[in-house]
Design an enzyme around this catalytic site. Structure first.
Site, PDB file in Angstrom:
ATOM      1  N   SER A  24       0.820  -1.212   0.000  1.00  0.00           N
ATOM      2  CA  SER A  24       0.000   0.000   0.000  1.00  0.00           C
ATOM      3  C   SER A  24       0.857   1.266   0.000  1.00  0.00           C
ATOM      4  CB  SER A  24      -0.938   0.011   1.213  1.00  0.00           C
ATOM      5  OG  SER A  24      -0.205  -0.160   2.411  1.00  0.00           O
ATOM      6  N   ASN A 111      -2.309  -2.550  13.269  1.00  0.00           N
ATOM      7  CA  ASN A 111      -3.767  -2.363  13.169  1.00  0.00           C
ATOM      8  C   ASN A 111      -4.238  -1.088  13.872  1.00  0.00           C
ATOM      9  OD1 ASN A 111      -3.643  -4.739  11.810  1.00  0.00           O
ATOM     10  ND2 ASN A 111      -4.476  -5.998  13.458  1.00  0.00           N
ATOM     11  N   THR A 156     -39.887  26.197 -10.741  1.00  0.00           N
ATOM     12  CA  THR A 156     -40.149  24.826 -10.302  1.00  0.00           C
ATOM     13  C   THR A 156     -40.299  24.051 -11.610  1.00  0.00           C
ATOM     14  OG1 THR A 156     -42.543  25.158 -10.247  1.00  0.00           O
ATOM     15  CG2 THR A 156     -41.358  25.546  -8.181  1.00  0.00           C
ATOM     16  N   HIS A 157     -39.859  22.829 -11.620  1.00  0.00           N
ATOM     17  CA  HIS A 157     -39.849  22.021 -12.864  1.00  0.00           C
ATOM     18  C   HIS A 157     -39.032  22.701 -13.970  1.00  0.00           C
ATOM     19  CE1 HIS A 157     -43.416  19.923 -11.089  1.00  0.00           C
ATOM     20  NE2 HIS A 157     -43.682  21.150 -10.670  1.00  0.00           N
ATOM     21  N   LYS A 284     -16.820  30.629 -28.626  1.00  0.00           N
ATOM     22  CA  LYS A 284     -17.168  29.862 -27.435  1.00  0.00           C
ATOM     23  C   LYS A 284     -16.440  30.304 -26.177  1.00  0.00           C
ATOM     24  CE  LYS A 284     -19.040  25.929 -27.620  1.00  0.00           C
ATOM     25  NZ  LYS A 284     -20.328  25.512 -27.082  1.00  0.00           N
ATOM     26  N   ASN A 286     -16.667  28.412 -22.577  1.00  0.00           N
ATOM     27  CA  ASN A 286     -17.329  27.266 -21.948  1.00  0.00           C
ATOM     28  C   ASN A 286     -17.133  27.241 -20.431  1.00  0.00           C
ATOM     29  OD1 ASN A 286     -18.227  26.241 -24.438  1.00  0.00           O
ATOM     30  ND2 ASN A 286     -16.246  25.233 -24.791  1.00  0.00           N
ATOM     31  N   TYR A 318      -9.612  -6.625  12.505  1.00  0.00           N
ATOM     32  CA  TYR A 318      -8.992  -6.159  11.265  1.00  0.00           C
ATOM     33  C   TYR A 318      -8.964  -7.240  10.191  1.00  0.00           C
ATOM     34  CZ  TYR A 318      -5.554  -4.331   7.974  1.00  0.00           C
ATOM     35  OH  TYR A 318      -4.922  -3.905   6.838  1.00  0.00           O
ATOM     36  N   GLN A 323      -7.454  -2.174   3.992  1.00  0.00           N
ATOM     37  CA  GLN A 323      -6.415  -1.382   3.339  1.00  0.00           C
ATOM     38  C   GLN A 323      -6.979  -0.627   2.126  1.00  0.00           C
ATOM     39  OE1 GLN A 323      -2.220  -2.701   3.149  1.00  0.00           O
ATOM     40  NE2 GLN A 323      -2.601  -3.041   0.977  1.00  0.00           N
TER      41      GLN A 323
HETATM   42  N1  ARG Z   1      -1.194  -1.344   5.258  1.00  0.00           N
HETATM   43  C1  ARG Z   1      -2.181  -1.838   6.200  1.00  0.00           C
HETATM   44  C2  ARG Z   1      -3.501  -1.079   5.966  1.00  0.00           C
HETATM   45  O1  ARG Z   1      -3.488  -0.137   5.246  1.00  0.00           O
HETATM   46  C3  ARG Z   1      -1.726  -1.631   7.589  1.00  0.00           C
HETATM   47  C4  ARG Z   1      -2.251  -2.609   8.576  1.00  0.00           C
HETATM   48  C5  ARG Z   1      -1.707  -3.958   8.320  1.00  0.00           C
HETATM   49  N2  ARG Z   1      -1.965  -4.839   9.380  1.00  0.00           N
HETATM   50  C6  ARG Z   1      -1.802  -6.149   9.241  1.00  0.00           C
HETATM   51  N3  ARG Z   1      -2.031  -6.885  10.253  1.00  0.00           N
HETATM   52  N4  ARG Z   1      -1.475  -6.652   8.103  1.00  0.00           N
HETATM   53  O2  ARG Z   1      -4.535  -1.432   6.484  1.00  0.00           O
END
Ligand code: ARG
Length: 459
Positions: A24, A111, A156-157, A284, A286, A318, A323
């Site tokens: 991520s 988490n 209206t409308h 034009k 726009n 979790y 994510q």
């Molecule tokens: N990158 C994870 C997220 O965005 C962080 C938490 C990950 N926790 C885990 N137990 N894998 O949620």
């Protein structure tokens, strides 16, 4: 090689595809400042609680500041193998300060860490949305005050209904954006509880002080249930819900600006700064900003739906599904802030075409209701009968291709003998709006009173 953060039980590293689907860091690096703020609060608390030595805590503090400055300077090398912002920061901290870095994660999990970071990020966006809305409201108040008595058709409308004032129309949006602002304020109050210290899901056996970290991060209190704290994304959903309603208002207004700036309406002229030209049609101009606001709003609704879909089937606590919360919220927030700023810019710069508005206000038999009301008041006619008489007069004017004030008294008396010259006094648009004195009505005095009330509210 296996992951340096959690690889103890693994013999082999992840497949490249696993890494691609898992990482991520490509997006959650936007939470770097929040992640470091959370870690600093956590480390300071661990030291105070005697879980970390003061010298380790100091090394961590210094090291985190260095990491933050590297990220700010753009010299930080984000690594996909390290998955996310949390592990990227911690790994770099370890490179900088060595062994104490490994003690930072005591009594904490990714988490509660990610929930904390994300909440801090969303909280900032709520604040940004509130200031964006306030700027927009101020711009609308300027328009409303200038045009408190300019008349325009109310619809209206999308059919001419009754004359209203430009100021009244602007103030209608002030009410909407004012409610949007209070929705964000409410959401902020409700969300402002700290997940930090909920750890993986069950809390921790270390003698941590969650009140201390909550306070350090500007939360009102720690979240009261560790399972809930790590599984809750209500705060993001409430942000998206409030953003969606606000976006819907922006889109309606954008649509009106598109219509109003057309050659057929000519109610407003948008500034050159918020318009574009055509590469083939030289005439034009726009209203692209308004159109793009109208279009981008859909992404915000989409994000709201997408996150509800992510969350709706998840068992506690979790799951990695969560994510997927961030990209939706990031995109929605970016587009909301852009739409708010673009709308504010357009409203500041646009000029209402007073003559076109007034001409349009008087056409389409817009004062027919005033005529019917006059029959009730002057001739003591039941409103239903007055409605019928007026309808007959409208049909007469329509057949002659004229407006109601263009009929003669003789014409009127042909339909109802008791009508007198006085009736012409209520057929003008200025009279019409001035007479709508009921609280919240379109009369210029009412509009000015609302402008004053809002100016006080915005101080
Ligand atoms: N990158 C994870 C997220 O965005 C962080 C938490 C990950 N926790 C885990 N137990 N894998 O949620």
């Amino acid at each position: 090689t296996s992951n340096q953060m959690w690889g103890g039980r693994f013999a082999a590293g992840p497949d490249a595809i696993m890494e691609a689907i898992n990482a991520s860091i490509g997006f959650d690096q936007r939470m770097a400042a929040q992640d470091i703020a959370g870690s600093r609060a956590h480390a300071a608390m661990l030291a105070k609680a005697g879980i970390l030595t003061d010298s380790d805590a100091e090394a961590i503090r210094e090291g985190l500041l260095t990491v933050l400055s590297e990220i700010d300077a753009g010299t930080f090398a984000f690594s996909t193998a390290l998955e996310d912002i949390h592990m990227n920061v911690e790994a770099r901290l370890k490179e900088i300060i060595g062994e104490p870095a490994g003690r930072l994660h005591t009594g904490r999990s990714r988490n509660d860490q990610v929930a904390t970071d994300f909440k801090l990020w969303v909280r900032d966006q709520i604040d940004a949305a509130i200031s964006g809305l306030e700027a927009l409201i101020r711009a609308l108040l300027v328009q409303a005050e200038a045009g408190a008595e300019w008349v325009m058709p109310g619809f209206t409308h999308l059919q001419t209904a009754q004359p209203v004032t430009w100021g009244h129309h602007m103030m209608a949006y002030v009410e909407m954006f004012g409610r949007d602002r209070s929705r964000f304020q409410d959401a902020r109050k409700r969300m402002n509880e700290s997940p930090l210290g909920a750890a993986a899901l069950a809390g921790t056996s270390f003698p941590i002080d969650r009140h201390m970290t909550a306070e350090a991060l500007g939360f009102d209190r720690p979240a009261a249930n560790s399972l809930d704290a790590v599984s809750d994304r209500d705060f993001a959903l409430e942000f998206l819900a409030a953003a969606s309603i606000c976006a819907m208002h922006l889109s309606r207004f954008a649509e009106e600006l598109v219509i109003w700036s057309s050659a057929q309406f000519r109610f407003v002229t948008l500034s050159d700064r918020f318009s574009t030209g055509s590469s083939i049609m030289p005439q034009k101009k726009n209203p692209d900003a308004a159109e793009l606001i109208r279009a981008k709003i859909g992404r915000i609704f989409g994000a709201n739906t997408a996150l509800l879909m992510v969350m709706k089937g998840l068992p506690l606590a979790y799951s990695k599904d969560m994510q997927e919360d961030k990209e939706q919220v990031f995109d929605a927030a970016d587009n909301l802030m852009l739409a708010l700023a673009a709308m504010e810019g357009m409203v500041k710069d646009m000029s209402a075409n007073r003559e076109s508005l007034e001409a349009a206000a008087g056409s389409g038999f817009s004062t027919a209701t005033d005529l019917a009301d006059w029959l009730v008041r002057a001739l003591n006619m039941p409103f239903r009968d007055a409605h019928h008489v007026t309808g007959t007069l409208v049909a007469m004017a329509e057949a002659r291709g004229c407006d109601l004030p263009d009929l003669t008294l003789a014409d009127m008396q042909e339909v109802h003998a008791a009508i007198t010259e006085d009736v012409f006094g209520v057929l003008g648009v200025h009279n019409s709006v001035a007479s709508r004195m009921s609280y919240g009505g379109t009369a210029p005095d009412q509009v000015r009173a609302q402008v004053t009330r809002w100016k006080d509210l915005m101080e």
